[in-house]
Design a protein around this motif. Structure first.
Motif, PDB file in Angstrom:
ATOM      1  N   GLU A  12       5.664  -3.454  -6.419  1.00 11.17           N
ATOM      2  CA  GLU A  12       6.078  -2.897  -5.127  1.00 11.17           C
ATOM      3  C   GLU A  12       6.673  -1.503  -5.316  1.00 11.17           C
ATOM      4  O   GLU A  12       6.390  -0.584  -4.549  1.00 11.17           O
ATOM      5  CB  GLU A  12       7.083  -3.823  -4.438  1.00 11.17           C
ATOM      6  N   ARG A  13       7.478  -1.354  -6.345  1.00 13.20           N
ATOM      7  CA  ARG A  13       8.090  -0.054  -6.626  1.00 13.20           C
ATOM      8  C   ARG A  13       7.020   0.974  -6.985  1.00 13.20           C
ATOM      9  O   ARG A  13       7.059   2.116  -6.529  1.00 13.20           O
ATOM     10  CB  ARG A  13       9.100  -0.199  -7.762  1.00 13.20           C
TER      11      ARG A  13
ATOM     12  N   LYS B 228       5.269   2.150  -3.912  1.00 14.73           N
ATOM     13  CA  LYS B 228       6.064   3.109  -3.121  1.00 14.73           C
ATOM     14  C   LYS B 228       6.031   4.498  -3.751  1.00 14.73           C
ATOM     15  O   LYS B 228       6.012   5.503  -3.053  1.00 14.73           O
ATOM     16  CB  LYS B 228       7.512   2.617  -2.995  1.00 14.73           C
TER      17      LYS B 228
ATOM     18  N   PRO C 249       1.421   5.496  -3.817  1.00 12.18           N
ATOM     19  CA  PRO C 249       0.618   4.640  -2.932  1.00 12.18           C
ATOM     20  C   PRO C 249      -0.876   4.926  -2.961  1.00 12.18           C
ATOM     21  O   PRO C 249      -1.667   4.063  -2.576  1.00 12.18           O
ATOM     22  CB  PRO C 249       1.197   4.921  -1.541  1.00 12.18           C
TER      23      PRO C 249
END
Length: 189
Positions: free
Chosen positions: A155-156, A159, A162
């Motif tokens: 997820e990091r 972010k 992307p």
């Protein structure tokens, strides 16, 4: 004409030329930490294209030594830590035994340090590779595998980068085969 064959030949030619140039530069610029980690990168890239496990082991070992040399010259080099983790990781993949399990912590430490020093390096590579490492490693008590940590790092990475295609492909795989979409992740198009 076989375009894929030509592309593979071109990739091999470029990787081999890169390795030769990096070796020469590292040999002549013995106190240049960048030249040393660039040799580590070239070793990793060349090893990825080799088919012979013995030849791969040899070049990954050279890559580890080059990155350690770089770190002896500049301990705060994020790229050196990153490629150290990449090369050790590939050595562990080749071993696939108890020795490899011991190497997993070295890979984890290298990527954690790379993340601390330069989280954006190689399109959020440190987090992306930590996510893959935590997903692929066996879980506790054998090793560090943990899908919650994998999710956190992926997820990091999403972010931070992307639009990185490799990450998008893995997230699609995760959604389809592992545990559904990472709902907090929005990847670029």
């Amino acid at each position: 004409p076989d375009v894929s064959g030509k592309a593979a030949t071109n990739a091999l030619t470029r990787a081999e030329a890169g390795l030769i140039a990096a070796r020469k530069r590292c040999a002549t610029e013995t106190t240049n930490s960048v030249a040393a980690w660039e040799l580590g990168r070239a070793c990793f890239n060349w090893g990825e294209l080799l088919k012979d496990p013995v030849a791969q082991e040899k070049v990954y070992t050279e890559g580890v030594a080059a990155c350690r040399r770089s770190l002896s010259l500049d301990p705060k080099s994020g790229p050196a830590h990153y490629y150290l983790g990449m090369n050790i990781g590939r050595q562990a993949d080749l071993k696939r035994n108890l020795v490899a399990l011991g190497m997993v912590k070295d890979v984890e430490r290298a990527f954690q340090k790379a993340r601390e020093l330069d989280e954006n390096f190689r399109h959020a590579g440190p987090d992306r590779n930590l996510g893959l490492l935590y997903h692929e490693a066996p879980g506790w008590p054998i090793s560090i595998g943990n899908d919650k940590l994998a999710r956190k790092h992926l997820e990091r990475a999403a972010k931070l980068a992307p639009d990185y295609p490799e990450l998008r492909r893995f997230l699609a795989f995760w959604a389809e085969h592992i545990e559904g979409p990472l709902h907090s992740v929005r990847v670029g198009r």
